[in-house]
Design a protein around this motif. Structure first.
Motif, PDB file in Angstrom:
ATOM      1  N   PRO A   1       2.158   4.039 -21.870  1.00 11.22           N
ATOM      2  CA  PRO A   1       1.050   3.094 -21.696  1.00 11.22           C
ATOM      3  C   PRO A   1       0.877   2.659 -20.238  1.00 11.22           C
ATOM      4  N   GLY A   2      -0.360   2.662 -19.797  1.00  9.30           N
ATOM      5  CA  GLY A   2      -0.689   2.203 -18.462  1.00  9.30           C
ATOM      6  C   GLY A   2      -0.504   3.236 -17.365  1.00  9.30           C
ATOM      7  N   ARG A   3      -0.101   4.426 -17.727  1.00  9.18           N
ATOM      8  CA  ARG A   3       0.132   5.442 -16.711  1.00  9.18           C
ATOM      9  C   ARG A   3      -1.053   6.367 -16.574  1.00  9.18           C
ATOM     10  N   GLY A   4      -1.631   6.391 -15.415  1.00  4.59           N
ATOM     11  CA  GLY A   4      -2.649   7.364 -15.030  1.00  4.59           C
ATOM     12  C   GLY A   4      -3.807   7.558 -15.980  1.00  4.59           C
TER      13      GLY A   4
ATOM     14  N   LYS B   1       0.831  -1.204   0.000  1.00  7.53           N
ATOM     15  CA  LYS B   1       0.000   0.000   0.000  1.00  7.53           C
ATOM     16  C   LYS B   1       0.866   1.256   0.000  1.00  7.53           C
ATOM     17  N   THR B   2       1.985   1.213   0.708  1.00  3.82           N
ATOM     18  CA  THR B   2       2.914   2.342   0.721  1.00  3.82           C
ATOM     19  C   THR B   2       3.498   2.563  -0.669  1.00  3.82           C
ATOM     20  N   VAL B   3       3.919   1.503  -1.308  1.00  5.82           N
ATOM     21  CA  VAL B   3       4.484   1.609  -2.663  1.00  5.82           C
ATOM     22  C   VAL B   3       3.425   2.100  -3.648  1.00  5.82           C
ATOM     23  N   ALA B   4       2.194   1.627  -3.536  1.00  5.52           N
ATOM     24  CA  ALA B   4       1.118   2.068  -4.428  1.00  5.52           C
ATOM     25  C   ALA B   4       0.872   3.565  -4.263  1.00  5.52           C
ATOM     26  N   ALA B   5       0.910   4.060  -3.043  1.00  6.87           N
ATOM     27  CA  ALA B   5       0.724   5.493  -2.804  1.00  6.87           C
ATOM     28  C   ALA B   5       1.885   6.292  -3.397  1.00  6.87           C
ATOM     29  N   GLN B   6       3.092   5.771  -3.259  1.00  9.94           N
ATOM     30  CA  GLN B   6       4.249   6.459  -3.840  1.00  9.94           C
ATOM     31  C   GLN B   6       4.161   6.497  -5.362  1.00  9.94           C
ATOM     32  N   LEU B   7       3.720   5.395  -5.974  1.00 17.19           N
ATOM     33  CA  LEU B   7       3.562   5.366  -7.434  1.00 17.19           C
ATOM     34  C   LEU B   7       2.492   6.344  -7.895  1.00 17.19           C
ATOM     35  N   ALA B   8       1.403   6.431  -7.151  1.00 17.81           N
ATOM     36  CA  ALA B   8       0.343   7.380  -7.500  1.00 17.81           C
ATOM     37  C   ALA B   8       0.876   8.816  -7.447  1.00 17.81           C
ATOM     38  N   ASP B   9       1.712   9.098  -6.455  1.00 23.21           N
ATOM     39  CA  ASP B   9       2.307  10.431  -6.342  1.00 23.21           C
ATOM     40  C   ASP B   9       3.235  10.711  -7.524  1.00 23.21           C
ATOM     41  N   ILE B  10       4.035   9.736  -7.899  1.00 19.77           N
ATOM     42  CA  ILE B  10       4.938   9.895  -9.048  1.00 19.77           C
ATOM     43  C   ILE B  10       4.130  10.121 -10.322  1.00 19.77           C
ATOM     44  N   GLU B  11       3.066   9.340 -10.513  1.00 15.98           N
ATOM     45  CA  GLU B  11       2.235   9.515 -11.705  1.00 15.98           C
ATOM     46  C   GLU B  11       1.601  10.900 -11.742  1.00 15.98           C
ATOM     47  N   LYS B  12       1.158  11.395 -10.596  1.00 12.48           N
ATOM     48  CA  LYS B  12       0.568  12.729 -10.538  1.00 12.48           C
ATOM     49  C   LYS B  12       1.602  13.778 -10.925  1.00 12.48           C
ATOM     50  N   ARG B  13       2.822  13.620 -10.416  1.00  9.99           N
ATOM     51  CA  ARG B  13       3.881  14.576 -10.771  1.00  9.99           C
ATOM     52  C   ARG B  13       4.199  14.518 -12.259  1.00  9.99           C
ATOM     53  N   LEU B  14       4.179  13.327 -12.845  1.00  8.01           N
ATOM     54  CA  LEU B  14       4.425  13.214 -14.288  1.00  8.01           C
ATOM     55  C   LEU B  14       3.356  13.936 -15.083  1.00  8.01           C
ATOM     56  N   VAL B  15       2.102  13.796 -14.655  1.00  8.01           N
ATOM     57  CA  VAL B  15       1.004  14.494 -15.326  1.00  8.01           C
ATOM     58  C   VAL B  15       1.172  15.999 -15.161  1.00  8.01           C
ATOM     59  N   ASP B  16       1.485  16.444 -13.942  1.00 12.04           N
ATOM     60  CA  ASP B  16       1.667  17.880 -13.684  1.00 12.04           C
ATOM     61  C   ASP B  16       2.801  18.465 -14.515  1.00 12.04           C
TER      62      ASP B  16
END
Length: 92
Positions: free
Chosen positions: A83-86, A61-76
């Motif tokens: 493929p498969g990102r956000g 769950k910690t890793v999933a939250a970190q990945l979600a944060d990274i994906e959000k930063r990539l979008v920003d």
């Protein structure tokens, strides 16, 4: 390794601890075609597997939250789509 054990180490004839799936297999296979209560060993293995899984689940769950944060930063940062990102890629 936590889920399935350390196959690379055991393949070189080193003793290893069982993974969660090994513990569950031991626990369940001892009760197949058996009408008596599960043995204490089967119960112990299931309890250890449950305890080990809780620890792994917390880490996942910690890793999933970190990945979600990274994906959000990539979008920003408007990094090109991969493929498969956000699902919100390209949204302003």
């Amino acid at each position: 390794r936590a889920l399935h054990g350390d196959d690379t180490r055991s393949s070189r004839e080193f003793e290893t601890l069982p993974g969660i799936s090994d513990r569950l297999a031991t626990s369940s296979s001892s009760t197949w075609y058996n009408t008596s209560e599960p043995t204490q060993t089967a119960r112990d293995q299931a309890a250890i597997a449950a305890e080990e899984f809780e620890s792994i689940l917390t880490k996942m769950k910690t890793v999933a939250a970190q990945l979600a944060d990274i994906e959000k930063r990539l979008v920003d940062l408007k990094v090109p789509y991969t493929p498969g990102r956000g699902k919100d890629w390209g949204e302003e």
